[in-house]
Design a protein around this motif. Structure first.
Motif, PDB file in Angstrom:
ATOM      1  N   THR A  25     -14.337 -13.772   3.279  1.00 12.01           N
ATOM      2  CA  THR A  25     -14.250 -12.903   2.100  1.00 12.01           C
ATOM      3  C   THR A  25     -15.447 -11.972   2.093  1.00 12.01           C
ATOM      4  O   THR A  25     -16.593 -12.426   2.178  1.00 12.01           O
ATOM      5  CB  THR A  25     -14.236 -13.739   0.805  1.00 12.01           C
ATOM      6  N   LEU A  26     -15.165 -10.669   1.980  1.00 14.32           N
ATOM      7  CA  LEU A  26     -16.234  -9.667   1.974  1.00 14.32           C
ATOM      8  C   LEU A  26     -15.890  -8.580   0.973  1.00 14.32           C
ATOM      9  O   LEU A  26     -14.822  -7.975   1.034  1.00 14.32           O
ATOM     10  CB  LEU A  26     -16.394  -9.064   3.373  1.00 14.32           C
ATOM     11  N   ASN A  27     -16.796  -8.341   0.037  1.00 16.76           N
ATOM     12  CA  ASN A  27     -16.652  -7.268  -0.943  1.00 16.76           C
ATOM     13  C   ASN A  27     -17.852  -6.345  -0.772  1.00 16.76           C
ATOM     14  O   ASN A  27     -18.983  -6.737  -1.031  1.00 16.76           O
ATOM     15  CB  ASN A  27     -16.592  -7.833  -2.360  1.00 16.76           C
ATOM     16  N   LEU A  28     -17.590  -5.134  -0.324  1.00 10.64           N
ATOM     17  CA  LEU A  28     -18.640  -4.137  -0.113  1.00 10.64           C
ATOM     18  C   LEU A  28     -18.413  -2.905  -0.990  1.00 10.64           C
ATOM     19  O   LEU A  28     -18.721  -1.787  -0.598  1.00 10.64           O
ATOM     20  CB  LEU A  28     -18.679  -3.714   1.360  1.00 10.64           C
ATOM     21  N   GLN A  32     -12.314 -13.012  11.106  1.00  8.93           N
ATOM     22  CA  GLN A  32     -11.998 -14.157  10.242  1.00  8.93           C
ATOM     23  C   GLN A  32     -11.690 -13.732   8.810  1.00  8.93           C
ATOM     24  O   GLN A  32     -11.283 -14.555   7.994  1.00  8.93           O
ATOM     25  CB  GLN A  32     -13.162 -15.157  10.239  1.00  8.93           C
ATOM     26  N   LEU A  33     -11.880 -12.453   8.488  1.00  7.72           N
ATOM     27  CA  LEU A  33     -11.674 -11.988   7.124  1.00  7.72           C
ATOM     28  C   LEU A  33     -10.228 -12.175   6.670  1.00  7.72           C
ATOM     29  O   LEU A  33      -9.295 -11.810   7.372  1.00  7.72           O
ATOM     30  CB  LEU A  33     -12.040 -10.508   6.995  1.00  7.72           C
ATOM     31  N   THR A  34     -10.086 -12.737   5.483  1.00  7.75           N
ATOM     32  CA  THR A  34      -8.782 -12.823   4.833  1.00  7.75           C
ATOM     33  C   THR A  34      -8.774 -12.012   3.543  1.00  7.75           C
ATOM     34  O   THR A  34      -7.721 -11.752   2.980  1.00  7.75           O
ATOM     35  CB  THR A  34      -8.408 -14.288   4.518  1.00  7.75           C
ATOM     36  N   SER A  35      -9.960 -11.598   3.080  1.00  3.13           N
ATOM     37  CA  SER A  35     -10.088 -10.784   1.880  1.00  3.13           C
ATOM     38  C   SER A  35     -11.205  -9.766   2.112  1.00  3.13           C
ATOM     39  O   SER A  35     -12.331 -10.137   2.455  1.00  3.13           O
ATOM     40  CB  SER A  35     -10.426 -11.671   0.676  1.00  3.13           C
ATOM     41  N   LEU A  36     -10.864  -8.482   1.928  1.00  2.00           N
ATOM     42  CA  LEU A  36     -11.821  -7.405   2.160  1.00  2.00           C
ATOM     43  C   LEU A  36     -11.662  -6.357   1.071  1.00  2.00           C
ATOM     44  O   LEU A  36     -10.573  -5.827   0.864  1.00  2.00           O
ATOM     45  CB  LEU A  36     -11.582  -6.771   3.530  1.00  2.00           C
TER      46      LEU A  36
END
Length: 122
Positions: free
Chosen positions: A78-81, A99-103
């Motif tokens: 999970t990454l929020n930029l 591996q990101l499932t949420s961006l």
């Protein structure tokens, strides 16, 4: 680093320390808001996707090489930029985080080239 409840503001220098710690811990989630993101003073008025997060970071200044600095965090799911001005070049680098499932890249000036680079994550 100035700590506030749940929200920690970071300079570009502080970011290096944070990323090293996250890498060492094997952290799978990172919320790193850009300096222009405006959050209400009360966290109960924050956007829903931030509401249940224990730790949220916000940069106090733009970091030109942010995507490059994040590419070693390949364990992230999970990454929020939001609001970090990543742009097309940065999205190409972030596409390596497989591996990101949420961006969340809201407010990052991403065009067609960046969107195409991110398409590989699906």
């Amino acid at each position: 680093m100035t700590a506030l409840p749940r929200l920690q503001r970071l300079s570009g220098t502080d970011l290096s320390e944070l990323l090293a710690g996250l890498r060492q811990q094997g952290a799978t989630e990172l919320i790193l808001l850009g300096p222009d993101v405006q959050l209400p003073a009360s966290d109960d008025q924050w956007p829903r996707e931030l509401g249940d997060k224990a730790k949220i970071y916000q940069l106090t200044e733009p970091v030109a090489d942010l995507a490059v600095r994040l590419q070693e965090l390949n364990q992230l799911t999970t990454l929020n930029l939001s609001g970090n001005r990543i742009g097309d070049l940065g999205t190409g680098i972030l596409a390596a985080l497989t591996q990101l499932t949420s961006l969340n890249l809201a407010g990052n000036q991403i065009g067609a080239l960046g969107a195409n680079a991110l398409a590989a994550l699906t």
